[in-house]
Design an enzyme around this catalytic site. Structure first.
Site, mmCIF file in Angstrom:
data_model
loop_
_atom_site.group_PDB
_atom_site.id
_atom_site.type_symbol
_atom_site.label_atom_id
_atom_site.label_comp_id
_atom_site.label_asym_id
_atom_site.label_seq_id
_atom_site.Cartn_x
_atom_site.Cartn_y
_atom_site.Cartn_z
ATOM 1 N N HIS A 176 0.822 -1.220 0.000
ATOM 2 C CA HIS A 176 0.000 0.000 0.000
ATOM 3 C C HIS A 176 0.861 1.278 0.000
ATOM 4 O O HIS A 176 0.689 2.169 -0.813
ATOM 5 C CB HIS A 176 -0.883 0.045 1.252
ATOM 6 C CG HIS A 176 -1.799 -1.108 1.439
ATOM 7 N ND1 HIS A 176 -3.007 -1.237 0.799
ATOM 8 C CD2 HIS A 176 -1.688 -2.202 2.237
ATOM 9 C CE1 HIS A 176 -3.618 -2.352 1.194
ATOM 10 N NE2 HIS A 176 -2.845 -2.962 2.058
HETATM 11 O O1 RIB Z 1 -4.608 0.118 5.230
HETATM 12 C C1 RIB Z 1 -3.257 0.031 4.855
HETATM 13 C C2 RIB Z 1 -2.428 0.973 5.653
HETATM 14 O O2 RIB Z 1 -2.522 0.649 7.031
HETATM 15 C C3 RIB Z 1 -0.923 0.887 5.327
HETATM 16 O O3 RIB Z 1 -0.337 2.131 5.583
HETATM 17 C C4 RIB Z 1 -0.422 -0.114 6.322
HETATM 18 O O4 RIB Z 1 0.961 0.061 6.620
HETATM 19 C C5 RIB Z 1 -1.250 0.224 7.526
HETATM 20 O O5 RIB Z 1 -0.616 1.312 8.190
#
Ligand code: RIB
Ligand code: CA
Length: 325
Positions: free
Chosen positions: A242
Site C-alpha cells: 500500500h
Molecule cells: O490500510 C493500509 C495501511 O494501514 C498501510 O499504511 C499499512 O501500513 C497500515 O498502516
C-alpha cells in the site's frame, strides 16, 4: 533537482518498502522520517524506521517520534496480526542496529524545522495515521506555504479493510484525517485501498527483489507474516505494498492517475466511523454545503499502469547504492 520529501510512517512491512523506495532513490532528497503509532505501538514503529534507514545505508536521515495515540478518541486496535507483533514479521531484530539517535524535538518539531529550512516546497507522505500531520497544521500554520503536496496512503472509495467502511490509517484517527483532508487548504493526494489492492505483487516479484543483493534480500525477509495475512485476504501468494504506491506518486508525480473530488470523513461513532466519503455526484448535484468540503477538493488516485508501477518500485529498490550497513 532532487525532490524534497518527508515520510510520516508506522512501520509496518509495507512502510519498510516505502521508506526504502525513497531512501534508495537518487532523485529524492529524503529530508526526514517521523513516526506514529499504528500497525504496532510507537516504540516499535520508531525502532523499525531507524533500522530500515540503517539497512539502506541512510543513517544520515533524521528520525523523530510522534504521537503514540490518536488526537481525540482512543483506538487501541493495532495490526500485529498482519505485520507481526514487532511490525516486521518478527524480523526487526535481524535488521542492522541504528547508528543514529532519535531527534530530540519529536515529530512535529522535526517537521517544523525541516519545513522552515527548506529552500523549495516539500512533499509530505503520511503512510500511517495522520495524527502528527494534524498536530503540525493546527499548531504551526506558518509552514503550510512550504508544503508542496500531502500524498497520503489512506482511505477507501468503495471499501474499507479495518471495517466494511474504513481503511486502517483513517480509522486509527478519523479526527486527524478530517482535519487534514477536509478542514485544511493544503493540496492533498489520497491514495486509497481501491487502487493499492490492484497493485499487489506476487512471490515471483519478491524473489526477484531478494536476488538483487543484501538490501533486497533483507526486505524480502521481512514479509512472511505479511504474506501469510495477504495470502488469506487475496486468495493467492502476494502482498499489497500500500504505502509504496503512495511514495511512488510522491517521488514520481503523475505515476498515478488522479481525479478531483470533495471528501468528507466520518467521525461519528456509527458503523461508518473512519469512512472517507468521496463525493462522486455530478458537480451540479452537489448543493452548497452538501458534500462540498470546507476547503476545496482532494486529488484521489484512481488508476495506474499496475505492471509499470511494480517495475518502477522493483527498479528503485535494486539500484546500486551504499553497501548495507
Ligand atoms: O490500510 C493500509 C495501511 O494501514 C498501510 O499504511 C499499512 O501500513 C497500515 O498502516
Ligand atoms: Ca503504514
Amino acid at each position: 533537482m532532487p525532490r524534497k520529501l518527508i515520510i510520516d510512517t508506522d512501520p509496518g512491512v509495507d512502510d519498510a518498502f516505502a521508506i526504502s523506495l525513497a531512501a534508495l532513490s537518487e532523485d529524492v532528497d529524503l529530508l526526514g522520517v517521523t513516526t506514529v503509532f499504528g500497525n504496532v505501538p510507537l516504540e516499535n514503529t520508531t525502532r523499525n524506521a531507524l533500522r530500515v534507514l540503517q539497512l539502506c545505508g541512510r543513517a544520515d536521515v533524521p528520525v523523530a517520534a510522534g504521537a503514540h495515540r490518536p488526537l481525540v478518541h482512543p483506538q487501541i486496535a493495532r495490526a500485529g496480526h498482519v505485520h507481526g507483533m514487532d511490525g516486521l514479521s518478527g524480523r526487526s531484530a535481524a535488521l542492522p542496529e541504528p547508528e543514529r539517535e532519535l531527534e530530540p524535538g519529536g515529530a512535529v518539531g522535526l517537521l517544523v524545522s525541516l519545513l522552515e529550512a527548506a529552500d523549495e516546497p516539500v512533499t509530505i507522505t503520511p503512510i500511517g495515521p495522520m495524527t502528527n500531520i494534524a498536530l503540525l497544521l493546527a499548531a504551526h500554520p506558518h509552514v503550510k506555504p512550504k508544503i508542496d503536496r500531502i500524498v497520503l496512503m489512506g482511505g477507501g472509495v468503495d471499501r474499507g479493510n479495518s471495517t466494511a467502511a474504513a481503511e486502517f490509517n483513517i480509522w486509527s484517527d478519523p479526527e486527524a484525517a478530517r482535519r487534514v483532508l477536509v478542514e485544511e487548504d493544503v493540496p492533498c493526494v489520497m491514495v486509497p485501498l481501491d487502487l493499492t489492492y490492484r497493485c499487489a505483487v506476487d512471490t515471483a516479484w519478491l524473489g526477484k527483489l531478494a536476488s538483487t543483493g543484501p538490501i533486497g534480500a533483507a526486505l524480502e525477509a521481512l514479509t512472511p507474516d505479511y504474506l501469510a495475512s495477504y495470502r488469506r485476504a487475496l486468495g493467492w501468494d502476494g502482498i499489497v505494498l500500500h504505502d509504496a504506491v503512495a511514495v511512488a506518486e510522491a517521488i514520481s508525480p503523475g505515476i498515478l492517475r488522479t481525479e478531483s473530488y470533495p471528501i468528507e470523513v466520518d467521525t461519528t461513532f456509527g458503523p461508518g466511523r473512519g469512512a472517507t466519503l468521496v463525493d462522486r455526484r455530478l458537480p451540479g448535484m452537489r448543493g452548497e454545503g452538501e458534500g462540498a468540503t470546507a476547503q476545496g477538493a482532494v486529488q484521489v488516485a484512481v488508476d495506474t499502469d499496475v505492471n509499470g508501477l511494480g517495475e518502477f518500485v522493483l527498479g528503485r529498490l535494486t539500484r546500486p547504492t551504499a553497501a548495507a550497513s
